[in-house]
Write a protein that holds these residues in place. Structure first.
Motif, short mmCIF file in Angstrom:
data_model
loop_
_atom_site.label_atom_id
_atom_site.label_comp_id
_atom_site.label_asym_id
_atom_site.label_seq_id
_atom_site.Cartn_x
_atom_site.Cartn_y
_atom_site.Cartn_z
N LYS A 568 200.26 -9.29 -34.57
CA LYS A 568 199.01 -9.93 -34.17
C LYS A 568 198.08 -9.02 -33.38
O LYS A 568 196.89 -9.30 -33.26
N TYR A 569 198.63 -7.94 -32.81
CA TYR A 569 197.84 -7.08 -31.93
C TYR A 569 198.07 -5.62 -32.27
O TYR A 569 199.08 -5.24 -32.89
N ILE A 570 197.14 -4.79 -31.83
CA ILE A 570 197.23 -3.34 -32.01
C ILE A 570 196.95 -2.67 -30.67
O ILE A 570 195.97 -3.01 -30.00
N VAL A 571 197.80 -1.76 -30.27
CA VAL A 571 197.55 -0.93 -29.10
C VAL A 571 197.11 0.45 -29.59
O VAL A 571 197.60 0.93 -30.62
N PHE A 572 196.18 1.07 -28.89
CA PHE A 572 195.68 2.37 -29.31
C PHE A 572 195.13 3.11 -28.11
O PHE A 572 194.93 2.55 -27.02
N SER A 573 194.87 4.39 -28.31
CA SER A 573 194.35 5.25 -27.25
C SER A 573 192.86 5.47 -27.49
O SER A 573 192.45 5.76 -28.62
N SER A 574 192.04 5.32 -26.44
CA SER A 574 190.59 5.42 -26.60
C SER A 574 189.96 6.28 -25.52
O SER A 574 190.34 6.21 -24.35
N ALA A 575 188.94 7.03 -25.93
CA ALA A 575 188.18 7.89 -25.02
C ALA A 575 186.82 7.29 -24.67
O ALA A 575 186.02 7.94 -24.00
N ARG A 576 186.55 6.08 -25.08
CA ARG A 576 185.20 5.51 -25.00
C ARG A 576 184.68 5.40 -23.58
O ARG A 576 183.46 5.36 -23.37
N LEU A 577 185.56 5.33 -22.58
CA LEU A 577 185.12 5.17 -21.19
C LEU A 577 184.81 6.50 -20.52
O LEU A 577 184.43 6.51 -19.34
N GLY A 578 184.99 7.60 -21.23
CA GLY A 578 184.61 8.89 -20.69
C GLY A 578 185.64 9.50 -19.76
O GLY A 578 186.73 8.97 -19.55
N PHE A 579 185.26 10.64 -19.18
CA PHE A 579 186.16 11.37 -18.29
C PHE A 579 186.30 10.67 -16.94
O PHE A 579 185.44 9.88 -16.54
N ARG A 580 187.37 11.00 -16.25
CA ARG A 580 187.64 10.46 -14.92
C ARG A 580 187.35 11.47 -13.80
O ARG A 580 187.41 11.12 -12.63
N ASP A 581 187.07 12.70 -14.17
CA ASP A 581 186.85 13.75 -13.18
C ASP A 581 186.20 14.93 -13.89
O ASP A 581 186.02 14.92 -15.11
N GLU A 582 185.87 15.94 -13.13
CA GLU A 582 185.41 17.20 -13.72
C GLU A 582 186.59 17.84 -14.44
O GLU A 582 187.64 18.11 -13.83
N THR A 583 186.44 18.10 -15.71
CA THR A 583 187.60 18.50 -16.50
C THR A 583 188.18 19.87 -16.15
O THR A 583 189.38 20.07 -16.33
N PRO A 584 187.40 20.86 -15.65
CA PRO A 584 188.05 22.13 -15.28
C PRO A 584 189.06 21.98 -14.14
O PRO A 584 189.85 22.91 -13.90
N LEU A 585 189.06 20.86 -13.44
CA LEU A 585 190.00 20.66 -12.35
C LEU A 585 191.36 20.17 -12.83
O LEU A 585 192.31 20.14 -12.06
N TYR A 586 191.46 19.78 -14.11
CA TYR A 586 192.73 19.32 -14.66
C TYR A 586 193.61 20.50 -15.04
O TYR A 586 193.14 21.62 -15.24
N ASP A 587 194.91 20.22 -15.21
CA ASP A 587 195.86 21.21 -15.71
C ASP A 587 196.49 20.69 -16.99
O ASP A 587 197.05 19.58 -17.02
N GLY A 588 196.41 21.47 -18.07
CA GLY A 588 197.17 21.20 -19.28
C GLY A 588 196.89 19.86 -19.93
O GLY A 588 197.79 19.30 -20.57
#
Length: 632
Positions: A568-588
């Motif tokens: 009845k349902y589908i779970v999925f991964s979505s990027a629609r809400l955008g980034f959570r931080d400045e991306t150069p600060l992330y690792d890997g």
């Protein structure tokens, strides 16, 4: 429809209609559970398993723990008088803001929300807190909290500041001016979901951001840096006349966050005139700058596997930290004599509980591409510790089977010359099928096959052969067919293999991947590359090739769909809400924006069930009977 020959007969290997009745029994047991039973979803979260805060002298010497009491604390900053440190903590599940004295006393929670609160900055008078939050819209805005009353208001969420639909719309890293009259921040508002080109073209998005200032009442918005750059982490000079930030080519922001590579420079700008001064030169990923005096700026040089080297614009470098770990997000006290920073750990374990904002779902950690059998056994093909860049080479990826909690784990298949990816169980739990070969690397020029093997590792069979690159299989609930994707440079499709006669029939002819057969047998979900800013979307189709439906129409990437046990349902991964931080600060982290969403099988009622700083992907819904078995 076009067919391709295979070499497998269902009759030879004993897969019968028993599988169908076993699955019906599993679904019946699942539907008979009390209404209060939670839905359990396994997901691979690319991010740290823990984070600790440390204090040190201004040059990094004399390191010791802050002793804040949390197991996942990060993004700390001193107050203007040096008496408080504000920090983000996930100690109670969701990310919220706390403050604590540098001696470890007086811990106080400042925000209380089930979304994501982070990147806090206290006003110089200590009465207000500027912080990043996803509350309300789901995207990152800057909020202002009255510390005494605990009332919060959305500073950047007003319509005049929000980007047009389909654009990036995040606000990050707020910083108060010394006179309390301005807040500086970075923002990717109004930019496109553009795919990266470096080090090679790929589907992950780059980030373009600019530095802005705004008054705390929402007036006077000014943009201080041009478009086409990644400018981030602004901090004020003591006299309030300048801002310092890091700046790099936005095309390299994927390489920066995933590989820790790229070059950035530390820049200061005169707030009144806009005049820029480049404070550093040469190679290196330089981030997190802060004025320590009028002519001295401290910053961090970061990269994968490095400790994180402190450096200063006056030429000296910081002392080596005595304890192991990767130093990130340093922040100095106003007098420059103290330093606070975080160190992350990466040792997530199978079935480790993960927090999700929707408490009707129980989330648990797993390696990549999990599949759960009707008997509660887990099969997956883990990539290693991705965020820590302790990666298994793609041609060494193996399939493992274990109990749902990770016990009794054994390697089911690994063979030199190719990787084994995305296993899926037969409905009767006796067989595992997976793709083997060049599934990711060189997939346009090298082949991969579907391989089927018994759960005990015996009777390995090749289901496909030849030059095609076949992978990401999913079994039909009656056990008679397997759907999979074919990837060639000029011919990509989803095909269905008939296990009785070994023939494959083309189902789709798009840029399609990750097919998943509904437990009801009536539809197949998959991801399609639609191009443009919307990139990847979720589709479903009937197994006979009719009634193609596009379920998602969102900016960014929607992928990795998985069905609930009742279909009845589908779970999925979505990027629609955008980034959570400045991306150069992330690792890997290839896509640090991905949240888990759930929708009805027809695409209606799409809603997020996570809201955090990390990437969630390759989810799998656990049958209720398997969940109960794992808890015995």
């Amino acid at each position: 429809m076009r067919e391709s020959e295979g070499g497998f007969s269902m009759k030879k290997f004993g897969i019968t209609l028993t599988a169908f009745f076993l699955l019906l029994g599993a679904l019946a047991l699942a539907s008979a559970q009390p209404a209060s039973t939670k839905n359990t979803i396994l997901t691979n979260r690319i991010g740290p398993s823990g984070g600790e805060l440390f204090l040190a002298n201004g040059d990094g010497s004399g390191e010791h723990k802050l002793n804040s009491g949390g197991e996942m604390d990060y993004d700390a900053m001193f107050s203007a008088d040096g008496k408080w440190i504000v920090l983000t903590s996930e100690r109670n599940g969701s990310a919220n803001i706390y403050r604590i004295h540098p001696d470890g006393s007086g811990l106080e929670r400042l925000t209380d929300d089930d979304g994501f609160d982070d990147q806090a900055s206290l006003s110089p008078d200590g009465n207000q807190l500027a912080f990043v939050s996803t509350r309300g819209s789901g995207t990152c805005n800057i909020w202002i909290l009255d510390v005494k009353t605990r009332k919060a208001r959305n500073l950047t969420g007003v319509p005049a500041l929000q980007a047009a639909a389909g654009k990036m719309d995040g606000f990050y890293r707020p910083s108060w001016s010394p006179d309390d009259k301005w807040i500086a921040f970075s923002s990717d508002r109004g930019t496109d979901f553009r795919r990266h080109k470096f080090p090679v073209p790929g589907f992950e998005h780059i980030q373009e951001a600019s530095i802005y200032v705004i008054q705390p009442n929402g007036e006077g918005l000014r943009k201080l840096t041009p478009e086409g750059e990644m400018a981030g982490s602004p901090k004020w000079s003591a006299d309030g006349k300048q801002l310092v930030f890091y700046d790099m080519d936005d095309e390299y922001t994927f390489a920066a966050r995933f590989f820790g590579s790229g070059t950035s420079q530390i820049i200061s700008v005169d707030v009144a005139t806009g005049a820029r001064s480049e404070r550093t030169s040469g190679p290196g990923l330089k981030v997190s700058p802060q004025f320590l005096s009028a002519d001295r700026i401290g910053y961090l040089i970061k990269g994968p596997g490095q400790k994180g080297e402190l450096a200063f614009t006056t030429g000296e470098h910081g002392a080596d930290a005595p304890a192991p770990g990767v130093i990130r997000n340093p922040a100095w006290s106003p007098d420059g004599k103290q330093l606070v920073y975080e160190k992350f750990a990466y040792d997530s374990k199978q079935n480790q509980p993960l927090y999700g904002k929707d408490q009707s779902f129980e989330l648990r950690y797993t390696g990549e591409f999990p599949s759960i059998s009707s008997a509660g056994k887990l099969a997956n093909s883990p990539f290693g510790d991705v965020a820590a860049l302790r990666l298994t080479p793609f041609d060494k990826i193996a399939v493992y089977v274990s109990d749902l909690d990770g016990a009794n784990r054994k390697q089911l298949f690994q063979q030199d010359g190719g990787g084994a990816f995305s296993p899926t169980w037969s409905p009767d739990g006796q067989w595992v099928v997976f793709g083997y070969g060049a599934i990711f690397n060189d997939r346009e020029s090298k082949p991969s096959q579907l391989i089927m093997i018994r759960a005990d590792g015996s009777e390995k069979r090749e289901l496909t052969s030849g030059p095609l690159n076949s992978g990401f299989p999913s079994w039909s609930p009656d056990g008679k067919h397997i759907v999979y994707r074919v990837w060639k440079k000029d011919d990509r499709s989803i095909q269905i293999l008939n296990l009785d006669d070994g023939k494959s029939t083309k189902l789709t002819s798009g840029q399609d991947n990750f097919p998943s057969w509904s437990p009801l047998g009536d539809r197949i979900g998959f991801t399609r590359d639609t191009g443009g800013t919307n990139s990847y979307e979720i589709f479903t189709i009937r197994p006979d090739g009719t009634d193609l439906q596009q379920l998602t129409h969102a900016p960014g990437n929607d992928a990795h769909c998985a069905w609930s046990p009742d279909g009845k349902y589908i779970v999925f991964s979505s990027a629609r809400l955008g980034f959570r931080d400045e991306t150069p600060l992330y690792d890997g982290s290839p896509q640090p924006y991905a949240e888990l969403f759930v929708m009805n099988a027809d695409g209606s009622n799409q809603r997020p069930i996570t809201s955090d700083k990390w990437e969630e992907g390759t989810p799998a819904w656990v049958p209720a009977m398997a969940t109960h078995q794992s808890k015995k």
